[in-house]
Design a protein around this motif. Structure first.
Motif, short mmCIF file in Angstrom:
data_model
loop_
_atom_site.label_atom_id
_atom_site.label_comp_id
_atom_site.label_asym_id
_atom_site.label_seq_id
_atom_site.Cartn_x
_atom_site.Cartn_y
_atom_site.Cartn_z
N VAL A 10 -8.25 35.14 31.08
CA VAL A 10 -7.70 35.34 32.92
C VAL A 10 -6.68 36.09 33.15
CG1 VAL A 10 -6.06 33.23 33.58
CG2 VAL A 10 -7.17 32.23 31.00
N CYS A 11 -7.72 36.19 34.26
CA CYS A 11 -7.21 37.37 35.22
C CYS A 11 -5.89 37.02 35.80
CB CYS A 11 -7.42 37.64 36.96
SG CYS A 11 -7.06 39.03 37.54
N THR A 12 -4.47 37.71 35.16
CA THR A 12 -3.33 37.34 35.77
C THR A 12 -3.32 38.68 36.29
OG1 THR A 12 -2.52 37.79 33.51
CG2 THR A 12 -2.77 35.85 34.07
N GLN A 13 -3.76 39.16 37.47
CA GLN A 13 -3.64 40.77 38.13
C GLN A 13 -1.94 40.10 39.36
OE1 GLN A 13 -4.16 43.59 38.25
NE2 GLN A 13 -2.96 44.10 39.80
N SER A 14 -1.55 40.92 39.71
CA SER A 14 -1.06 40.69 40.62
C SER A 14 -0.94 41.58 41.94
CB SER A 14 1.19 39.95 40.22
OG SER A 14 1.42 41.38 39.91
N ARG A 15 -0.41 42.23 42.83
CA ARG A 15 -0.06 43.02 43.89
C ARG A 15 0.67 42.56 44.99
NH1 ARG A 15 -6.18 42.48 43.64
NH2 ARG A 15 -6.90 44.24 42.62
N PRO A 16 1.09 43.34 45.27
CA PRO A 16 2.27 43.46 46.62
C PRO A 16 1.50 42.62 47.63
CG PRO A 16 1.72 45.58 46.02
CD PRO A 16 0.62 44.97 45.81
N SER A 23 -4.41 38.30 44.88
CA SER A 23 -4.57 38.34 43.77
C SER A 23 -4.83 37.32 43.17
CB SER A 23 -3.10 39.29 43.21
OG SER A 23 -2.26 38.66 43.21
N CYS A 24 -5.18 37.25 41.51
CA CYS A 24 -5.30 35.97 41.22
C CYS A 24 -3.99 35.14 40.66
CB CYS A 24 -6.23 36.34 39.61
SG CYS A 24 -7.73 36.30 40.03
N THR A 25 -3.08 36.11 40.61
CA THR A 25 -1.47 35.83 40.77
C THR A 25 -1.19 34.85 41.68
OG1 THR A 25 -1.24 36.98 38.66
CG2 THR A 25 0.80 36.39 39.81
N GLY A 55 -6.17 41.86 33.27
CA GLY A 55 -5.87 42.56 34.62
C GLY A 55 -7.02 42.43 35.20
N CYS A 56 -7.36 42.20 36.75
CA CYS A 56 -8.19 42.29 37.83
C CYS A 56 -9.56 42.55 37.06
CB CYS A 56 -8.00 43.07 38.74
SG CYS A 56 -9.48 43.23 39.88
N MET A 57 -10.25 42.15 37.60
CA MET A 57 -11.95 41.95 36.75
C MET A 57 -12.83 42.14 37.67
SD MET A 57 -11.63 38.90 33.50
CE MET A 57 -11.53 36.88 34.78
N GLY A 58 -12.60 42.50 39.35
CA GLY A 58 -13.25 42.17 40.30
C GLY A 58 -13.12 41.47 41.46
N PRO A 59 -14.17 40.37 41.43
CA PRO A 59 -14.22 39.40 42.26
C PRO A 59 -13.05 38.66 43.16
CG PRO A 59 -15.59 38.28 40.47
CD PRO A 59 -14.52 39.83 40.06
N CYS A 60 -12.28 39.46 43.53
CA CYS A 60 -10.65 38.84 43.64
C CYS A 60 -9.87 37.62 44.62
CB CYS A 60 -10.03 39.73 44.73
SG CYS A 60 -9.88 41.32 43.14
N SER A 61 -11.61 37.63 45.37
CA SER A 61 -11.49 36.92 46.92
C SER A 61 -11.99 35.66 46.03
CB SER A 61 -12.71 37.34 47.76
OG SER A 61 -14.45 37.31 46.78
N PRO A 64 -9.09 31.70 41.11
CA PRO A 64 -8.38 32.62 39.95
C PRO A 64 -9.46 32.38 39.23
CG PRO A 64 -7.16 31.28 40.41
CD PRO A 64 -7.64 30.74 41.38
N THR A 65 -9.29 33.42 38.32
CA THR A 65 -10.88 34.04 38.48
C THR A 65 -10.67 33.90 35.97
OG1 THR A 65 -10.75 36.68 37.60
CG2 THR A 65 -12.37 35.97 39.19
N VAL A 66 -12.01 33.20 35.58
CA VAL A 66 -11.90 33.03 33.69
C VAL A 66 -13.02 33.79 33.36
CG1 VAL A 66 -11.49 31.43 32.03
CG2 VAL A 66 -10.04 31.08 33.68
S1 FES Z 1 -6.90 39.86 40.77
FE1 FES Z 1 -8.44 38.30 39.57
S2 FES Z 1 -10.41 39.89 39.94
FE2 FES Z 1 -8.93 40.92 40.52
#
Ligand code: FES
Length: 108
Positions: A10-16, A23-25, A55-61, A64-66
């Motif tokens: 499960v992507c839990t990437q955060s960004r400012p 980000s998915c977060t 972390g990020c798996m690529g397709p942030c737009s 949330p990605t799984v």
């Molecule tokens: S931040 Fe989740 S795929 Fe990039």
């Protein structure tokens, strides 16, 4: 440790805040991760399924990605309510949830 039958990332990437990729977060992926853990606990599947925040798996737009292995199936726009469906259909019955599949434009 036994090798799990399914491994869920499960992507839990955060960004400012205001970052152009978001980000998915920012789209509540932490609550989705918690829901995966809760559903696993309720079904006592610790010996069969592993859940990992990543972390990020690529397709942030599309988040949330799984991502689920061994199939390599990626889901897009997952909501908390979708987690139960993913358990029932995919993790326990090997039927990927078609409506949540990531577009081949991003994963294919
Ligand atoms: S931040 Fe989740 S795929 Fe990039």
């Amino acid at each position: 440790m036994p090798k799990p039958e399914k491994h869920v990332f499960v992507c839990t990437q955060s960004r400012p805040q205001g970052h152009p990729r978001s980000s998915c977060t920012e789209k509540q992926s932490n609550s989705i991760f918690d829901e995966f853990l809760w559903q696993m606990q309720q079904r006592n599947l610790f010996a069969r399924i592993q859940i990992t925040s990543t972390g990020c798996m690529g397709p942030c737009s599309e988040g949330p990605t799984v991502l689920i292995y061994p199939e390599g199936v990626m889901y897009a726009g997952v909501t908390k309510a979708d987690v139960e469906v993913i358990f029932d259909q995919h993790l326990l019955n090997d039927q990927p949830v078609e409506r949540l599949l990531m577009s081949s434009e991003f994963w294919g």
